[in-house]
Design a protein around this motif. Structure first.
Motif, mmCIF file in Angstrom:
data_model
loop_
_atom_site.group_PDB
_atom_site.id
_atom_site.type_symbol
_atom_site.label_atom_id
_atom_site.label_comp_id
_atom_site.label_asym_id
_atom_site.label_seq_id
_atom_site.Cartn_x
_atom_site.Cartn_y
_atom_site.Cartn_z
ATOM 1 N N ALA A 106 -4.885 7.027 -3.277
ATOM 2 C CA ALA A 106 -5.074 6.230 -4.496
ATOM 3 C C ALA A 106 -6.406 5.483 -4.466
ATOM 4 N N ASP A 107 -6.993 5.330 -5.638
ATOM 5 C CA ASP A 107 -8.207 4.530 -5.778
ATOM 6 C C ASP A 107 -7.920 3.111 -5.239
ATOM 7 N N PRO A 108 -8.885 2.498 -4.537
ATOM 8 C CA PRO A 108 -8.625 1.191 -3.916
ATOM 9 C C PRO A 108 -8.228 0.084 -4.893
ATOM 10 N N VAL A 109 -8.542 0.249 -6.177
ATOM 11 C CA VAL A 109 -8.184 -0.824 -7.123
ATOM 12 C C VAL A 109 -6.734 -0.699 -7.604
ATOM 13 N N VAL A 110 -6.086 0.409 -7.274
ATOM 14 C CA VAL A 110 -4.717 0.640 -7.760
ATOM 15 C C VAL A 110 -3.718 -0.148 -6.903
ATOM 16 N N VAL A 111 -2.899 -0.955 -7.558
ATOM 17 C CA VAL A 111 -1.880 -1.726 -6.851
ATOM 18 C C VAL A 111 -0.708 -0.818 -6.486
ATOM 19 N N ILE A 112 -0.207 -0.970 -5.257
ATOM 20 C CA ILE A 112 0.962 -0.211 -4.786
ATOM 21 C C ILE A 112 2.090 -1.219 -4.558
ATOM 22 N N ALA A 113 3.160 -1.059 -5.337
ATOM 23 C CA ALA A 113 4.282 -1.992 -5.242
ATOM 24 C C ALA A 113 5.504 -1.246 -4.716
ATOM 25 N N SER A 114 6.234 -1.876 -3.823
ATOM 26 C CA SER A 114 7.459 -1.268 -3.291
ATOM 27 C C SER A 114 8.681 -1.909 -3.928
ATOM 28 N N SER A 115 9.674 -1.064 -4.239
ATOM 29 C CA SER A 115 10.940 -1.564 -4.804
ATOM 30 C C SER A 115 11.899 -2.047 -3.719
ATOM 31 N N THR A 116 11.466 -2.056 -2.469
ATOM 32 C CA THR A 116 12.384 -2.393 -1.370
ATOM 33 C C THR A 116 13.274 -3.590 -1.680
ATOM 34 N N SER A 117 14.528 -3.497 -1.216
ATOM 35 C CA SER A 117 15.472 -4.588 -1.453
ATOM 36 C C SER A 117 15.333 -5.702 -0.424
ATOM 37 N N GLY A 118 14.531 -5.475 0.630
ATOM 38 C CA GLY A 118 14.499 -6.556 1.605
ATOM 39 C C GLY A 118 13.513 -6.379 2.743
ATOM 40 N N LEU A 119 12.856 -5.200 2.838
ATOM 41 C CA LEU A 119 11.870 -5.003 3.902
ATOM 42 C C LEU A 119 10.581 -5.752 3.549
ATOM 43 N N LEU A 120 9.748 -5.975 4.559
ATOM 44 C CA LEU A 120 8.594 -6.853 4.360
ATOM 45 C C LEU A 120 7.323 -6.080 3.995
ATOM 46 N N PRO A 121 6.596 -6.560 3.004
ATOM 47 C CA PRO A 121 5.347 -5.884 2.621
ATOM 48 C C PRO A 121 4.321 -5.845 3.747
ATOM 49 N N ARG A 127 -0.449 0.416 8.047
ATOM 50 C CA ARG A 127 -1.245 1.638 8.239
ATOM 51 C C ARG A 127 -2.174 1.900 7.047
ATOM 52 N N CYS A 128 -2.342 0.929 6.176
ATOM 53 C CA CYS A 128 -3.146 1.149 4.962
ATOM 54 C C CYS A 128 -4.596 0.731 5.169
ATOM 55 N N ARG A 129 -5.490 1.487 4.556
ATOM 56 C CA ARG A 129 -6.909 1.134 4.615
ATOM 57 C C ARG A 129 -7.215 -0.011 3.661
ATOM 58 N N HIS A 130 -6.399 -0.114 2.613
ATOM 59 C CA HIS A 130 -6.599 -1.179 1.619
ATOM 60 C C HIS A 130 -5.302 -1.977 1.466
ATOM 61 N N PRO A 131 -4.968 -2.745 2.504
ATOM 62 C CA PRO A 131 -3.703 -3.496 2.481
ATOM 63 C C PRO A 131 -3.677 -4.581 1.419
ATOM 64 N N GLU A 132 -4.854 -4.950 0.922
ATOM 65 C CA GLU A 132 -4.924 -6.052 -0.045
ATOM 66 C C GLU A 132 -4.241 -5.710 -1.373
ATOM 67 N N ARG A 133 -3.966 -4.399 -1.603
ATOM 68 C CA ARG A 133 -3.327 -4.041 -2.890
ATOM 69 C C ARG A 133 -1.861 -3.636 -2.704
ATOM 70 N N ILE A 162 -1.490 -9.621 -6.689
ATOM 71 C CA ILE A 162 -0.247 -10.248 -7.165
ATOM 72 C C ILE A 162 -0.381 -10.547 -8.663
ATOM 73 N N ASP A 163 -1.500 -11.130 -9.052
ATOM 74 C CA ASP A 163 -1.715 -11.464 -10.474
ATOM 75 C C ASP A 163 -1.643 -10.206 -11.334
ATOM 76 N N ARG A 164 -2.240 -9.142 -10.821
ATOM 77 C CA ARG A 164 -2.267 -7.892 -11.592
ATOM 78 C C ARG A 164 -0.847 -7.325 -11.751
ATOM 79 N N ALA A 165 -0.095 -7.312 -10.670
ATOM 80 C CA ALA A 165 1.285 -6.800 -10.739
ATOM 81 C C ALA A 165 2.112 -7.653 -11.699
ATOM 82 N N ILE A 166 1.967 -8.955 -11.608
ATOM 83 C CA ILE A 166 2.737 -9.852 -12.489
ATOM 84 C C ILE A 166 2.395 -9.566 -13.955
#
Ligand SMILES: NC(=O)c1ccc[n+]([C@@H]2O[C@H](COP(=O)([O-])OP(=O)(O)OC[C@H]3O[C@@H](n4cnc5c(N)ncnc54)[C@H](O)[C@@H]3O)[C@@H](O)[C@H]2O)c1
Length: 246
Positions: A106-121, A127-133, A162-166
């Motif tokens: 994915a392009d580095p500007v693309v936010v990746i959101a997980s639907s996890t019910s309880g695991l930690l981001p 293992r991500c090159r762009h953990p900030e997203r 976070i702002d972008r996802a919200i």
């Protein structure tokens, strides 16, 4: 729509299909990928079933079932989406590896959101090159009806992500709730689990049957909880002094 056009879905089971329905109703294109060869057909059937309800609630002028496409590969989906919602099985190693692959494509500007019910981001970022997203956007089933989405940052998530996802979730008619600290289970499920633990104790001690405990909720507090949270209900129950502070 938060400046996105294509909503990427990684994992098209119960929750992924719910996200697809909500995003389509919001006028977005949806590109979904799932390793199960039968998932595409199941996804289309699920979205078709949800559509009459979505029509009653109100569709975006651009909303169309024709905007749902199935990607040939995870990488194709990740490279084409403007926002990616991961809804794969709740297994840490599987999700961490999946995030690595999505992050690669994915392009580095693309936010990746997980639907996890309880695991930690923070784990998914490892293992991500762009953990900030990378962050959590925890929805509630059915995603196309329930508005709450808990938004959780990991140790390396940027505030801008976070702002972008919200913004994107709000544009889809949701109620994004940012969780202040990264804790397993987040907020709603921790509250639900506390109640569930007590129910198990009461059944184990022979105080009540499961049916009686369900009645104790659904004919009483459950009706209030549809509108107000526990803190406000107890505040109002405090009488005149409490109400004067409302
Ligand atoms: N079901 C709920 O009520 C609920 C509510 C909120 C959040 N969640 C979370 O949503 C996520 C998905 O749950 P679900 O209930 O939709 O599960 P599900 O079993 O219905 O769907 C999971 C999908 O992921 C696919 N999958 C398997 N391996 C994969 C991989 N490596 N990469 C991508 N996809 C893969 C499966 O084929 C399946 O279609 C979980 O993290 C879960 O904790 C579930």
């Amino acid at each position: 729509m938060g400046n996105i056009q294509t909503f990427g879905v990684a994992g098209a089971g119960v929750i992924g299909a719910g996200w697809a329905a909500r995003a389509l109703a919001g006028g977005l294109h949806v590109l979904a990928w799932d390793p199960d060869p039968e998932a595409g057909q199941w996804l289309r059937e699920t979205v078709d079933n949800a559509w009459p309800v979505m029509e009653k609630i109100g569709l975006h002028p651009d909303a169309s079932l024709d905007r749902l496409r199935i990607a040939e590969s995870l990488e194709t989906m990740a490279a084409s989406a403007d926002f990616i919602q991961e809804s794969a099985p709740e297994r840490l190693e599987l999700k961490t590896e999946l995030h690595r692959r999505i992050d690669q494509a994915a392009d580095p500007v693309v936010v990746i959101a997980s639907s996890t019910s309880g695991l930690l981001p923070s784990e998914f970022q490892s293992r991500c090159r762009h953990p900030e997203r990378v962050l959590v956007g925890h929805p509630f089933n059915p995603v196309y009806l329930l508005p709450l989405v808990e938004v959780v940052a990991g140790e390396r998530t940027a505030e801008a992500s976070i702002d972008r996802a919200i913004q994107i979730y709000a544009d889809l008619g949701m109620h994004p709730l940012q969780v202040r600290k990264e804790v397993p289970g987040f907020l709603s499920d921790r509250l639900q689990e506390a109640l569930w633990r007590e129910a198990l104790h009461l059944v184990n001690d022979g105080v009540a049957t499961p049916e009686e405990l369900d009645a104790a909720i659904s004919f009483g507090p459950g009706l209030r909880w549809a509108l107000w949270g526990t803190c406000l209900i107890f505040h109002l129950a405090g009488g005149r002094g409490a109400c004067a502070k409302c």
